[in-house]
Structures are given as structure tokens and as C-alpha cells.
Design a protein around this motif. Structure first.
Motif, short mmCIF file in Angstrom:
data_model
loop_
_atom_site.label_atom_id
_atom_site.label_comp_id
_atom_site.label_asym_id
_atom_site.label_seq_id
_atom_site.Cartn_x
_atom_site.Cartn_y
_atom_site.Cartn_z
N VAL A 81 -2.44 -7.96 -13.20
CA VAL A 81 -1.40 -7.90 -12.81
C VAL A 81 -1.12 -6.23 -12.64
CG1 VAL A 81 -0.27 -5.86 -15.09
CG2 VAL A 81 -1.36 -8.81 -15.30
N GLY A 82 -2.26 -5.04 -12.34
CA GLY A 82 -2.34 -3.99 -11.06
C GLY A 82 -2.05 -4.27 -9.98
N SER A 83 -2.64 -4.95 -9.74
CA SER A 83 -2.25 -5.45 -7.93
C SER A 83 -1.30 -5.59 -7.82
CB SER A 83 -2.99 -6.15 -7.62
OG SER A 83 -4.26 -6.68 -8.15
N ASP A 84 -0.24 -6.69 -8.78
CA ASP A 84 1.22 -7.15 -8.56
C ASP A 84 2.14 -5.67 -8.87
OD1 ASP A 84 0.91 -9.78 -8.25
OD2 ASP A 84 0.71 -10.12 -10.29
N LEU A 85 1.28 -4.43 -9.46
CA LEU A 85 2.49 -3.43 -9.76
C LEU A 85 2.89 -2.30 -8.11
CD1 LEU A 85 1.55 -2.34 -13.01
CD2 LEU A 85 3.70 -3.23 -12.76
N VAL A 86 1.09 -2.55 -7.58
CA VAL A 86 0.90 -1.34 -6.75
C VAL A 86 1.39 -1.98 -4.96
CG1 VAL A 86 -1.30 -2.02 -6.29
CG2 VAL A 86 -0.37 0.32 -5.69
N ALA A 87 1.27 -3.54 -5.36
CA ALA A 87 0.74 -4.40 -3.51
C ALA A 87 2.42 -3.86 -2.52
CB ALA A 87 1.08 -6.04 -3.52
N PHE A 88 3.24 -4.71 -3.30
CA PHE A 88 4.77 -4.37 -2.01
C PHE A 88 5.39 -3.00 -1.59
CE2 PHE A 88 7.16 -6.88 -0.16
CZ PHE A 88 8.28 -6.12 -0.46
N PRO A 89 5.59 -1.78 -3.27
CA PRO A 89 5.67 -0.67 -3.29
C PRO A 89 4.79 0.13 -2.08
CG PRO A 89 5.12 -0.92 -5.42
CD PRO A 89 5.15 -2.35 -5.07
N LEU A 90 3.43 -0.41 -2.49
CA LEU A 90 2.47 0.44 -1.58
C LEU A 90 2.55 -0.02 0.12
CD1 LEU A 90 0.33 3.22 -1.29
CD2 LEU A 90 -1.69 0.71 -2.07
N GLY A 91 2.16 -0.97 -0.06
CA GLY A 91 2.53 -1.74 1.49
C GLY A 91 3.55 -1.12 2.46
N ILE A 92 4.94 -0.98 1.33
CA ILE A 92 6.14 -0.68 2.30
C ILE A 92 5.60 1.14 2.70
CG2 ILE A 92 7.80 -2.11 1.55
CD1 ILE A 92 8.90 -0.71 -0.53
N LEU A 93 5.75 1.63 1.77
CA LEU A 93 5.26 3.12 1.82
C LEU A 93 4.25 3.31 2.84
CD1 LEU A 93 6.41 5.67 0.69
CD2 LEU A 93 4.65 6.01 -0.94
N LEU A 94 3.42 2.37 2.81
CA LEU A 94 2.26 3.11 4.08
C LEU A 94 2.86 2.71 5.36
CD1 LEU A 94 -1.95 2.09 1.83
CD2 LEU A 94 -0.18 4.56 2.21
N THR A 95 3.43 1.91 5.60
CA THR A 95 3.75 1.08 6.57
C THR A 95 4.51 2.45 7.20
OG1 THR A 95 3.54 -1.15 6.97
CG2 THR A 95 5.31 -0.86 7.92
N LYS A 96 5.44 3.30 6.11
CA LYS A 96 5.98 3.44 6.35
C LYS A 96 6.17 4.86 7.50
CE LYS A 96 9.87 6.27 4.91
NZ LYS A 96 9.48 7.93 4.73
N LYS A 97 5.00 5.61 6.59
CA LYS A 97 4.47 6.62 6.82
C LYS A 97 3.84 6.78 7.75
CE LYS A 97 4.38 9.13 2.60
NZ LYS A 97 5.16 10.61 3.54
N PHE A 98 2.79 5.31 8.11
CA PHE A 98 2.90 4.95 9.06
C PHE A 98 3.35 5.37 10.68
CE2 PHE A 98 -0.86 3.43 12.27
CZ PHE A 98 -0.22 2.31 13.14
N TYR A 99 4.14 4.56 10.68
CA TYR A 99 4.64 4.59 11.56
C TYR A 99 5.63 6.09 12.16
CZ TYR A 99 4.44 -0.26 12.90
OH TYR A 99 4.38 -1.87 12.87
N GLU A 100 5.74 7.11 10.87
CA GLU A 100 6.23 8.24 10.77
C GLU A 100 5.02 9.18 11.44
OE1 GLU A 100 9.42 8.51 7.43
OE2 GLU A 100 7.65 9.38 6.80
N GLY A 101 3.91 8.63 10.86
CA GLY A 101 3.10 9.43 11.47
C GLY A 101 2.76 9.40 12.70
N ARG A 102 2.54 8.14 13.69
CA ARG A 102 2.11 7.95 14.70
C ARG A 102 3.86 8.66 15.95
NH1 ARG A 102 -1.87 6.80 17.49
NH2 ARG A 102 -0.28 5.73 18.96
N THR A 103 5.01 8.63 15.07
CA THR A 103 6.20 8.91 15.83
C THR A 103 6.00 10.18 16.25
OG1 THR A 103 7.67 7.32 15.18
CG2 THR A 103 9.30 9.05 15.80
N GLN A 104 5.16 11.19 14.53
CA GLN A 104 5.19 12.53 14.99
C GLN A 104 4.46 12.91 15.98
OE1 GLN A 104 3.47 14.61 11.62
NE2 GLN A 104 5.56 15.76 10.99
#
Length: 335
Positions: A117-140
Motif C-alpha cells: 500500500v505504501g509503495s502504491d502511494l508513493v511510486a508514481f508521484p515520486l517517479g515523475i517528480l524525480l524525473t523532473k528534477k533530474f532533467y532540471e538539474g542537468r539543464t541547470q
């Protein structure tokens, strides 16, 4: 990793939770769930999910993966977070669904359910947020690296700036006939400045003590060249040992004072440099005469970019009608 949610992060998560909540409401409606499940389950899911995302993004990953490389601690605390959120969500849903508590799962089976249940709660939103921050970090990072190269070229050019050398030679020429002793001192200070610029051309940061020594020599040149037009004071309100600032920072700020302020006809432009425990502050009176420089803001923009790479703290600028005040963070490499 930036340890704060920026505006785009908030908008992304808000869009995700809006869509997921809408789908949950539709699913509850199709399943003919009770009103209490709408009012408690869905908001609780959002709160628990956001809490897990925040914990993983801004605590567990930066502390135990990026900084300390303690992967076992990350796994342990990550599982604990998932279990706590899973227990809260599952038990609350069990209660709002008016289920028979005699059928509530126990032991190892319940542990597996809560982790799931905990994994279901966090998996997708955490994935999209980390992906966004990864590409933002690379661009910066690419932007900062490009700016750093431009800064290095600008710094190398400034070290052999013909105008700087020409102006100082003119001043020296006038001193030789009028004040030979001061001319000798001027030559000594000028040589110290050029030696410092050459020695530090590849250094990202420099000891604050050495930067202050450089500033004192640079101020001597300014005050000798312009007479009483500019007046500088330096206050050391704390120890400057084991403290650092970006190389050439003070030179940039002193040049900013001279370039952007014409001397007053009835007095000097007063500038104070004060050193606190965590900040170096420079405040100068503003010229009453409208005066614009082609390089207005360029030096400060370059300094801001360098701080993005070197520190989490930002430069503070207070530009009032009569005074320009800037505070730059002091970097402690022992932290």
C-alpha cells in the motif's frame, strides 16, 4: 538536489493529485461507497502520498544516497516510512469501509500488505517528480558550466585589461613627479594585485583573508587614482580564518561601486565593507547624478551564477534610492 519545492514542482504534484483524486472519486462512485470514504480516504491518500514523496525526495535520498552513501540506512528508513503510511492508509480504509475487524490481516501478511500500500502511494508521484528534477538539474548544470567558461574567459581578459593597466600607468606617471614615495608604494600594490590575479586564475574559491588583502591593495589604487572621490572602510566583526568566498568576488563588488557611481561634487562616495560570521556585506552611497554603465549588472549576474554552483545560499541585494547594499554568503569548507 534542490531541497525545496519550487513553483513548477507544486503545480506538477497538484495536477497529479487532482487527476488521481478525480479517478478515485469515480471509482468510489461506481462501487457505491459510503460518504465517509469520500471524505476521509481520498484526502488521507493525498496527504500520505505527498508526505512520502517529500520524505524520499528531500530527506532520504539527499541524506543517505547522495551525501552519505549509506544505502542500508536508506532501505531501512524507507521501509519504515512505507510501513507507517501503509498501516495508516489500510487501517483507515478498513474502518471507513465498515469491515469486520475479525478479518483484519495479521502478522507477516499484514506487513506485506502495508508495504504494498505504501509503495502504491508513493511510486508514481515520486517517479515523475524525480524525473523532473533530474532533467532540471542537468539543464541547470549545463547552463552553469557554460556560464563558468564565460566567466573564466572574462576573468582572464580582466587580468590583462589594457584600460585597467593604462589608467594605472597614467596615475603612476603623475605620481612619479609629484610624490615619488607614493609612486613606489603604488608600484608595489599594483604588482601585488597582478601577482594575486595570476596565482588565483584557476581557483574557484579563495581564503577570505587573502581576498581582503587583495581588496586593501585594490582600494589603495582606487583612492590614489580618484583622490577623495571614493572612501572605503573595512570592518572585521568576526574571525576570517578558515572562511572562503568565490575568487575575485570583492573585486567585482568594488568595480561595481566605481563604475556605477559618479563622485559627488561636494563629497565622496562612501562604501563600507563589513564581515559577519556568515556574510560579507558591502554598502555604498548612490550617486545623485544619473550614471549608466554598459556593464550594469553583468558582474553581479556572473557572481550569482557562481554561487549557484558553490553554495545553497543566495546573494542578497537591497537597492534603495540612496544606498546600494549587497551581502554575499561566506563559504566554510569544513561544513
Amino acid at each position: 538536489m534542490n531541497r525545496k519545492l519550487n513553483k513548477s514542482d507544486v503545480l506538477l504534484l497538484a495536477a497529479f493529485y487532482s487527476v488521481s483524486s478525480g479517478l478515485a472519486i469515480y471509482d468510489y462512485y461506481k462501487s457505491d461507497n459510503a460518504l465517509i470514504e469520500y471524505l476521509i480516504d481520498i484526502p488521507l491518500d493525498v496527504l500520505l502520498s505527498f508526505g512520502l514523496v517529500y520524505i524520499f525526495t528531500f530527506w532520504l535520498i539527499p541524506k543517505y544516497i547522495v551525501t552519505q552513501k549509506k544505502y542500508l540506512y536508506f532501505v531501512v528508513f524507507g521501509l519504515i516510512s512505507l510501513i507507517i503510511a501503509g498501516v495508516t492508509d489500510y487501517a483507515t480504509g478498513f474502518w471507513t469501509g465498515n469491515n469486520d475487524w475479525a478479518k483484519f490481516p495479521k502478522g507477516f501478511r499484514f506487513l506485506i500488505i502495508t508495504i504494498d500500500v505504501g509503495s502504491d502511494l508513493v511510486a508514481f508521484p515520486l517517479g515523475i517528480l524525480l524525473t523532473k528534477k533530474f532533467y532540471e538539474g542537468r539543464t541547470q548544470l549545463l547552463t552553469i558550466e557554460k556560464q563558468q567558461k564565460e566567466n573564466e574567459l572574462k576573468l582572464l581578459r580582466s587580468q590583462i585589461d589594457p584600460h585597467f593597466l593604462f589608467n594605472n600607468l597614467n596615475t603612476l606617471d603623475s605620481l612619479i613627479d609629484s610624490d615619488s614615495e607614493k609612486a613606489k608604494e603604488y608600484i608595489n600594490r599594483l604588482s601585488l594585485i597582478y601577482r594575486y590575479l595570476i596565482q588565483t586564475k584557476d581557483a574557484e574559491v579563495m581564503e577570505l583573508e587573502k581576498e581582503i588583502q587583495f581588496a586593501e591593495n585594490y582600494i589603495f589604487l582606487i583612492e590614489t587614482r580618484f583622490g577623495n572621490d571614493y572612501e572605503f572602510t573595512i570592518e572585521k566583526n568576526t574571525s576570517i580564518q578558515d572562511k572562503f568566498i568565490p575568487t575575485g568576488s570583492i573585486q567585482t563588488l568594488l568595480e561595481n561601486v566605481v563604475k556605477h557611481n559618479k563622485p559627488k561634487s561636494n563629497g565622496s562616495i562612501k562604501t563600507s565593507i563589513s564581515i559577519e560570521s556568515e556574510w560579507l556585506n558591502i554598502a555604498n552611497q548612490k550617486s545623485t547624478t544619473n550614471f549608466k554603465s554598459e556593464s550594469l549588472g553583468t558582474g553581479l549576474d556572473n557572481l550569482k551564477t557562481r554561487y549557484q554552483l558553490l553554495s545553497d545560499k543566495k546573494i542578497n541585494i537591497d537597492d534603495s534610492e540612496k544606498e546600494f547594499r549587497i551581502a554575499i554568503p561566506i563559504i566554510s569548507l569544513s561544513e
